[in-house]
Design a protein around this motif. Structure first.
Motif, PDB file in Angstrom:
ATOM      1  N   GLU A  14       0.816  -1.212   0.000  1.00  9.09           N
ATOM      2  CA  GLU A  14       0.000   0.000   0.000  1.00  9.09           C
ATOM      3  C   GLU A  14       0.851   1.264   0.000  1.00  9.09           C
ATOM      4  OE1 GLU A  14      -0.374  -2.549   1.908  1.00  9.09           O
ATOM      5  OE2 GLU A  14      -2.324  -3.398   1.413  1.00  9.09           O
ATOM      6  N   ASP A  15       2.123   1.147   0.438  1.00 11.75           N
ATOM      7  CA  ASP A  15       2.997   2.314   0.507  1.00 11.75           C
ATOM      8  C   ASP A  15       3.666   2.624  -0.833  1.00 11.75           C
ATOM      9  OD1 ASP A  15       2.417   2.534   3.193  1.00 11.75           O
ATOM     10  OD2 ASP A  15       4.053   1.186   3.770  1.00 11.75           O
ATOM     11  N   ILE A  16       3.539   1.707  -1.796  1.00 12.19           N
ATOM     12  CA  ILE A  16       4.172   1.910  -3.089  1.00 12.19           C
ATOM     13  C   ILE A  16       3.275   2.768  -3.970  1.00 12.19           C
ATOM     14  CG2 ILE A  16       5.023   0.785  -5.173  1.00 12.19           C
ATOM     15  CD1 ILE A  16       5.626  -1.668  -3.495  1.00 12.19           C
ATOM     16  N   GLU A  17       3.850   3.776  -4.565  1.00 10.34           N
ATOM     17  CA  GLU A  17       3.080   4.631  -5.462  1.00 10.34           C
ATOM     18  C   GLU A  17       2.988   3.971  -6.835  1.00 10.34           C
ATOM     19  OE1 GLU A  17       3.173   9.155  -7.349  1.00 10.34           O
ATOM     20  OE2 GLU A  17       4.586   8.549  -5.780  1.00 10.34           O
ATOM     21  N   ASP A  18       1.771   3.664  -7.240  1.00 11.37           N
ATOM     22  CA  ASP A  18       1.527   3.000  -8.514  1.00 11.37           C
ATOM     23  C   ASP A  18       1.137   4.048  -9.554  1.00 11.37           C
ATOM     24  OD1 ASP A  18       0.840   1.467 -10.655  1.00 11.37           O
ATOM     25  OD2 ASP A  18      -0.757   0.343  -9.654  1.00 11.37           O
ATOM     26  N   PRO A  19       1.996   4.339 -10.526  1.00 11.54           N
ATOM     27  CA  PRO A  19       1.666   5.377 -11.514  1.00 11.54           C
ATOM     28  C   PRO A  19       0.480   5.007 -12.400  1.00 11.54           C
ATOM     29  CG  PRO A  19       3.641   4.179 -12.161  1.00 11.54           C
ATOM     30  CD  PRO A  19       3.311   3.741 -10.763  1.00 11.54           C
ATOM     31  N   TRP A  20       0.142   3.708 -12.472  1.00  9.76           N
ATOM     32  CA  TRP A  20      -0.981   3.272 -13.314  1.00  9.76           C
ATOM     33  C   TRP A  20      -2.276   3.136 -12.522  1.00  9.76           C
ATOM     34  CZ3 TRP A  20      -0.270   3.167 -18.469  1.00  9.76           C
ATOM     35  CH2 TRP A  20       1.033   3.077 -18.944  1.00  9.76           C
ATOM     36  N   ASN A  21      -2.212   3.283 -11.183  1.00  6.79           N
ATOM     37  CA  ASN A  21      -3.403   3.187 -10.324  1.00  6.79           C
ATOM     38  C   ASN A  21      -4.180   1.896 -10.580  1.00  6.79           C
ATOM     39  OD1 ASN A  21      -5.205   4.048  -8.350  1.00  6.79           O
ATOM     40  ND2 ASN A  21      -6.508   5.137  -9.827  1.00  6.79           N
ATOM     41  N   SER A  22      -3.459   0.789 -10.711  1.00  9.34           N
ATOM     42  CA  SER A  22      -4.012  -0.557 -10.888  1.00  9.34           C
ATOM     43  C   SER A  22      -4.651  -0.790 -12.256  1.00  9.34           C
ATOM     44  CB  SER A  22      -5.037  -0.893  -9.785  1.00  9.34           C
ATOM     45  OG  SER A  22      -4.427  -0.885  -8.518  1.00  9.34           O
TER      46      SER A  22
END
Length: 294
Positions: A27-35
């Motif tokens: 949850e702490d990882i920033e996902d640039p694609w937002n899943s």
């Protein structure tokens, strides 16, 4: 360690596990694609002989976002079939074009149950559809708990909704535009392995205003991973048809039949597909949600 165990020397082995503090959670990882995951598909067929040639091209793009509680997907596709016939040094060209957009949304409502809604809009000259749309709510039951179905599942689903057609020509039922209720019952199963997956489904469709208008459909397909993001896809389907409400009235000319400009009454049809696909997008989404198999 496995060699010491095999030799029976475990009495001389001591394992110390240090406590790790401050590990990074997903949850702490920033996902640039937002899943979100996107896919581009291309499939083609070229066939010919001295007096004729055929070209079949299919392109599609899709976007999907999957979480444990919700699945949303949208897919747009374009298909063109072009046939060229040479007769007395003259070329006769026939082109068939179809377009469609599919939208799906599924909500998880338990370990074995799912609810969803499926919509579609498009056009097809061959099927006498100047414009069509449909909307069908759905309910699905998985004989395996979804939390344990990452590798296999067997599901039974039911859909019921409205189908709307604007026709190019008047149909055999005397309709230029009609809205009909239709329901579907589907039984399908999937097996997933490291190399890819295999999927099969049997379905029954029926119009509610006239229950004699129905169809049975069977589908089998597989997707094999070639390397990262790339897949080889092979699938086929067979249908027993009795629900062609879209057929135009009047006789079909020999030219229309040979050039495949118009669909005619048929008791069955089948399709075999071969193609490749490429997927890209979020690499952080570890959610496995196979509901409604999309």
């Amino acid at each position: 360690i496995r060699y010491w165990i095999k030799k029976g020397h475990t009495d001389v082995v001591t394992i110390i596990v240090e406590e790790r503090v401050g590990e990074v959670e997903l949850e702490d990882i920033e996902d640039p694609w937002n899943s979100w995951v996107f896919e581009i598909n291309a499939r083609g067929r070229i066939e010919g002989e001295q007096s004729k040639s055929e070209l079949d091209l299919n392109l599609s793009v899709s976007a999907k976002r999957v979480t444990e509680k919700n699945k949303f997907a949208i897919r747009a596709s374009f298909n063109e079939e072009k046939s060229t016939f040479n007769y007395e040094d003259n070329d006769i060209i026939a082109t068939q074009t179809s377009r469609n957009i599919n939208i799906s949304d599924v909500i998880s409502i338990g370990g074995n149950w799912s609810a969803g809604a499926f919509g579609r809009v498009g056009s097809s000259i061959y099927r006498n559809q100047d414009f069509y749309w449909e909307f069908k709510p759905a309910l699905e039951f998985n004989f395996f708990d979804y939390s344990k179905s990452a590798q296999k599942q067997l599901v039974l689903s039911y859909r019921n909704g409205i189908v709307s057609n604007d026709y190019i020509e008047m149909t055999v039922f005397g309709e230029l535009k009609e809205d009909r209720w239709e329901h579907e019952l589907n039984l399908g199963g999937t097996v997933k392995e490291r190399w890819g997956n295999i999927y099969g489904e049997a379905s029954f469709e029926q119009f509610l205003h006239d229950t004699t208008l129905n169809a049975f459909k069977f589908y089998l397909g597989t997707s094999v991973r070639l390397f990262k993001g790339f897949n080889f896809n092979l699938s086929g389907d067979y249908s027993i048809i009795g629900n062609q409400i879209n057929l135009p009235a009047g006789d079909v000319s020999l030219e229309e039949l040979l050039l495949q400009q118009q669909q005619i009454a048929s008791g069955f049809d089948y399709t075999l597909r071969v193609g490749i696909s490429y997927s890209f997008g979020s690499i952080y989404n570890t959610i496995v949600n196979p509901r409604f198999n999309f």
